[in-house]
Design an enzyme around this catalytic site. Structure first.
Site, PDB file in Angstrom:
ATOM      1  N   ARG A  20      18.505  41.588  43.228  1.00 25.72           N
ATOM      2  CA  ARG A  20      19.850  41.930  42.732  1.00 25.72           C
ATOM      3  C   ARG A  20      20.063  43.450  42.659  1.00 25.72           C
ATOM      4  NH1 ARG A  20      20.589  39.209  37.196  1.00 25.72           N
ATOM      5  NH2 ARG A  20      18.371  39.690  37.050  1.00 25.72           N
ATOM      6  N   LEU A  22      21.982  45.323  44.354  1.00 27.95           N
ATOM      7  CA  LEU A  22      23.389  45.713  44.387  1.00 27.95           C
ATOM      8  C   LEU A  22      24.040  45.550  43.020  1.00 27.95           C
ATOM      9  CD1 LEU A  22      25.865  46.658  45.961  1.00 27.95           C
ATOM     10  CD2 LEU A  22      26.312  44.263  46.552  1.00 27.95           C
ATOM     11  N   LYS A  23      23.746  44.485  42.339  1.00 30.17           N
ATOM     12  CA  LYS A  23      24.316  44.261  41.001  1.00 30.17           C
ATOM     13  C   LYS A  23      24.003  45.431  40.074  1.00 30.17           C
ATOM     14  CE  LYS A  23      23.459  41.509  36.841  1.00 30.17           C
ATOM     15  NZ  LYS A  23      24.857  41.224  36.436  1.00 30.17           N
ATOM     16  N   LYS A 116      38.862  30.706  43.675  1.00 31.98           N
ATOM     17  CA  LYS A 116      37.677  30.222  44.366  1.00 31.98           C
ATOM     18  C   LYS A 116      37.861  30.215  45.877  1.00 31.98           C
ATOM     19  CE  LYS A 116      35.437  29.488  40.582  1.00 31.98           C
ATOM     20  NZ  LYS A 116      35.002  28.201  40.075  1.00 31.98           N
ATOM     21  N   GLY A 440      34.855  30.234  23.878  1.00 28.76           N
ATOM     22  CA  GLY A 440      33.519  29.781  23.476  1.00 28.76           C
ATOM     23  C   GLY A 440      32.500  30.869  23.283  1.00 28.76           C
ATOM     24  N   ARG A 523      28.611  39.818  39.482  1.00 28.51           N
ATOM     25  CA  ARG A 523      28.295  38.609  38.727  1.00 28.51           C
ATOM     26  C   ARG A 523      27.445  37.680  39.586  1.00 28.51           C
ATOM     27  NH1 ARG A 523      27.027  35.672  34.299  1.00 28.51           N
ATOM     28  NH2 ARG A 523      28.070  33.661  34.220  1.00 28.51           N
ATOM     29  N   CYS A 651      39.822  27.420  34.792  1.00 29.38           N
ATOM     30  CA  CYS A 651      40.249  28.771  35.119  1.00 29.38           C
ATOM     31  C   CYS A 651      40.261  28.980  36.620  1.00 29.38           C
ATOM     32  CB  CYS A 651      39.347  29.813  34.454  1.00 29.38           C
ATOM     33  SG  CYS A 651      37.594  29.624  34.783  1.00 29.38           S
ATOM     34  N   HIS A 702      38.269  39.164  32.635  1.00 29.51           N
ATOM     35  CA  HIS A 702      37.474  39.635  33.765  1.00 29.51           C
ATOM     36  C   HIS A 702      37.733  41.093  34.101  1.00 29.51           C
ATOM     37  CE1 HIS A 702      37.101  35.248  34.308  1.00 29.51           C
ATOM     38  NE2 HIS A 702      35.919  35.569  34.778  1.00 29.51           N
ATOM     39  N   CYS A 734      39.245  33.117  29.398  1.00 27.84           N
ATOM     40  CA  CYS A 734      37.928  32.544  29.663  1.00 27.84           C
ATOM     41  C   CYS A 734      36.974  33.022  28.575  1.00 27.84           C
ATOM     42  CB  CYS A 734      37.458  32.983  31.054  1.00 27.84           C
ATOM     43  SG  CYS A 734      36.193  31.921  31.785  1.00 27.84           S
TER      44      CYS A 734
END
Length: 766
Positions: A20, A22-23, A116, A440, A523, A651, A702, A734
């Site tokens: 990861r 790049l993250k 999506k 949540g 993400r 969402c 987001h 969200c």
């Protein structure tokens, strides 16, 4: 590019890096800890290593331009200058700050809408178009990365998102505009780009048009025909591999076969039955790319079955006109199984990640070029692994199968209709109008993540870890009480991921340590592996819910991930129908829901954000899917009393497509993402006259941008224009897990202030 007898190809590969990389570079850059030059250097290193890995694994057709800092659809929008005016682009080179403003928003502007990618769990940024839209070649990224690879000794095949699919995925800022109508303005930009690629030395280019597996009208088909006739005429020296995936060409086959392209790729995992018709219809000189290895799941391939299926086609068309490839980009699978150390050797022997799939491609290529004996060791090893998996006692549980077979229709129905339940719930809960809640999760701070990691390493005793989590939970509850939220959540500090947390407590699931895949931007998620029959050995959330409720007199929501999302966001076993796997999960969750109710939890939220993303791409297949997914949701939630309020959350979906199914789910309250669309997504609920209660999100979680009270009031006012005020809940879009407390606190305080203002106005009007 050299000529091969049976070429192996990848259509795209994971961008994030084996660890990861790049993250972490992106998040350091966003935090101001890494310079733009250093971020670009990280990207250069990742691309170089990725090309070299493919070459070492025997891949002949190596792609370039499959790397992106955030999303390939966003890259395409920037490339063609489809940058909305709000982002302040001056028409010159597109700064990285503008790119990330479109992806994430900033203090001045919100991000583009996100949804999506077809029926996957990958998210893309939705392009925006206006009636006076113009296009220009604003970025030469595909050319630059082709040259970059060439300088390293790799003659790549650049990958482009096709112009028709790009427009089809976009959004009109004028409701009367069909984005496909813009195709004549866009094609010249693609023609210019192809010309520059040819000048740089490219001889092939891969153009992805997955829209060809959708239901298309004749106007779109004509746009496809005109587009590729124009591109072939503009740059005749450049060969196009037209790439389709995620389904069958079906009634678009004739259109695809009519196009003046040098090659056609088809998905033979999702749609194996199309092979004969495609092979028969192609012109003699065209290359047929066979998507024979599953690019979306991680199970080891049945090499014998694949060879049995494709060998006759190879004999018919000739080896020089065949490529062997994954069904789609390998973006959707983890990078390397060899670095995975959380799985036992037996289970690992059943799996193949991105690099292992390249090995499978190489073995198939070898067998098809030189005969099966040349790849005998690879074929034999794959066959033995498949036999061992089928015979393993870990896979099948007779008790689970018997319980699923005993399900009756009454088990998937609440005892009384919503109108009757609502009165009882109102009397029991005593909530005000415009009740406030959150979805949540609360921020998973550095301290929370460090404590979890220390506990996992054995450096923090379980008793100390639980004490830490209890302290975090109580602090979150006290703060919610202080600012005046009506229905509380416990924050989910004990949870690592909304699917993983539950899967770790269910039989039939396995979990990885390094099997990360990109969801969007930085993400990344580690999808669980469903390898066997699913059941719940013991309660999963009851103790935390009971503890949280003991700290407050206000209603505390129990929080679960729904059966369809547990299915969709996992790597699912491929030896059983997905509907049967989902039914097993639903029964396990049903036990948890009834146990939460018995523990005194009066509101239980069962999230289904993935229900829409799993919708088949062809409308003819929708009814069957929606029937079993709705049944599974209701099976998990219908074992409770009328006074127990069932919530769900969805969402980033086009709800128009499934609004009747959402109604059939019969949740008492649904919360949905609506802030980025400025409440446009509510149109489906109003047109349908949705009778139950709705929490339209008025806060985009987001984006790091903290909305103002004016922003929230504007959105909530739009909601009241579309819904009865008695239906409306007030909540974010969200969960808040990925945000920081310094963003969350002011945003939720403003959210509560907004709800109170509307509540007061409603009471004054009575």
């Amino acid at each position: 590019m050299s000529t091969y007898s049976i070429a192996t190809a990848t259509l795209g590969t994971p961008r994030i890096g084996p660890r990861r990389e790049l993250k972490f570079a992106l998040e350091s850059y966003w935090a101001g800890k890494l310079s733009e030059a250093d971020l670009q250097e990280t990207a250069v290193e990742l691309r170089a290593k990725n090309w070299e890995r493919q070459k070492a694994r025997g891949i002949d057709r190596i792609p370039s331009n499959d790397f992106t800092f955030y999303d390939h659809v966003l890259d395409t929008a920037v490339m063609v200058g489809a940058i909305p005016e709000a982002y302040g682009w001056d028409g010159g080179a597109v700064p990285l700050s503008t790119y990330f403003a479109m992806a994430r928003g900033n203090e001045q502007v919100p991000a583009l809408e996100m949804t999506k990618w077809f029926d996957t769990n990958y998210h893309y940024m939705v392009p925006e178009f206006s009636p006076d839209q113009t296009f220009r070649l604003a970025s030469a990224k595909p050319v630059d990365e082709f040259k970059e690879a060439k300088a390293l000794g790799h003659h790549t095949r650049p990958v482009l998102l096709g112009p028709v699919t790009f427009l089809a995925l976009g959004k009109s800022m004028d409701g009367g505009l069909d984005p496909i109508a813009l195709i004549d303005r866009l094609v010249p930009v693609y023609a210019e780009l192809l010309g520059r690629l040819a000048e740089a030395g490219a001889d092939w280019v891969q153009i992805d048009e997955p829209c060809l597996v959708l239901d298309l009208d004749e106007g779109t088909r004509q746009a496809i025909r005109a587009t590729y006739q124009a591109l072939a005429k503009a740059v005749p020296s450049l060969k196009i591999m037209l790439t389709t995936y995620f389904g069958a060409l079906g009634d678009n086959l004739e259109t695809a076969l009519s196009l003046p392209v040098a090659g056609l790729h088809v998905d033979l995992v999702r749609a194996p039955d199309q092979l004969d018709a495609v092979a028969k219809g192609l012109r003699p000189g065209q290359v047929l790319s066979l998507g024979a290895i599953d690019g979306r799941n991680i199970w080891r391939a049945d090499l014998v079955h694949i060879l049995d299926r494709v060998e006759p086609v190879v004999a018919q068309r000739g080896k020089a006109r065949i490529e062997i490839a994954p069904s789609c980009s390998l973006l959707h699978v983890p990078v390397d199984l060899d670095q995975e150390d959380a799985l036992d050797e037996e289970l690992k022997s059943w799996l193949a990640f991105s690099l292992q799939k390249m090995d499978e491609l190489a073995a198939l290529g070898k067998a098809l070029r030189s005969g099966r004996l040349s790849a005998a060791p690879e074929i034999e090893a794959a066959a033995k692994a498949l036999e061992a998996r089928a015979a393993s006692p870990r896979v099948h549980d007779r008790a689970v199968a018997a319980r699923a077979a005993a399900v009756t229709p009454d088990m998937a129905r609440r005892a009384r209709p919503f109108a009757e339940r609502r009165k009882k719930q109102q009397a029991s809960l005593g909530l005000p109008s415009f009740p406030t809640t959150t979805i949540g999760s609360f921020p998973q701070t550095t301290e929370v993540r460090k404590a979890r990691a220390a506990n996992n390493r054995g450096e923090l005793a379980e008793t100390e870890y639980v004490a830490f989590l209890r302290k975090e939970t109580e602090s979150a509850i006290r703060w919610q009480e202080e600012i005046g939220i009506d229905v509380l959540v416990h924050g989910e500090f004990e949870r690592n991921d909304m699917v993983q947390y539950f899967g770790e407590k269910l039989a039939g699931y396995a979990f990885t340590k390094h099997a990360w895949v990109q969801s969007y931007g930085s993400r990344c998620v580690r999808p669980p592996v469903i390898f066997g029959d699913v059941s719940r050995p013991e309660p999963m959330t009851v103790e935390w819910a009971r503890f949280a409720q003991s700290l407050t007199d206000r209603p505390m929501k129990g929080m679960l991930t729904g059966p369809v999302t547990m299915l969709q966001w996992s790597f699912v076993r491929d030896d059983m129908d997905r509907s049967d796997v989902c039914r097993q999960i639903a029964l396990a969750l049903r036990d948890e829901v009834t146990d939460l109710e018995q523990a005194g939890i009066r509101i239980i939220q069962v999230d289904e954000p993935a229900l829409r993303e799993g919708l088949p791409l062809r409308r003819a297949d929708w009814p069957t899917y929606l029937d079993w997914t709705v049944e599974c949701f209701r099976l998990s939630t219908s074992g409770v009393a009328d006074t127990t309020q069932i919530h769900t959350h969805m969402c980033y979906a086009e709800f128009n497509d499934i609004i009747e199914a959402i109604g059939a789910m019969d949740a008492d309250v649904i919360s949905i993402e609506t802030s980025r669309s400025k409440m446009e997504l509510l149109e489906a609920f109003t047109a349908y006259a949705y009778p139950n209660e709705i929490g339209p999100g008025i806060y985009d979680i987001h984006s790091p941008r903290v909305p103002t009270v004016a922003d929230m009031r504007e959105l909530l006012a739009k909601a009241t224009d579309r819904l009865d005020t008695a239906q409306i809940w007030v909540n974010p879009d969200c969960g808040l897990k990925t945000r920081k407390w310094e963003e969350v606190r002011p945003a939720l305080e403003k959210m509560v202030e907004t709800a109170r203002a509307f509540r007061a106005s409603a009471e004054a009007a009575e």
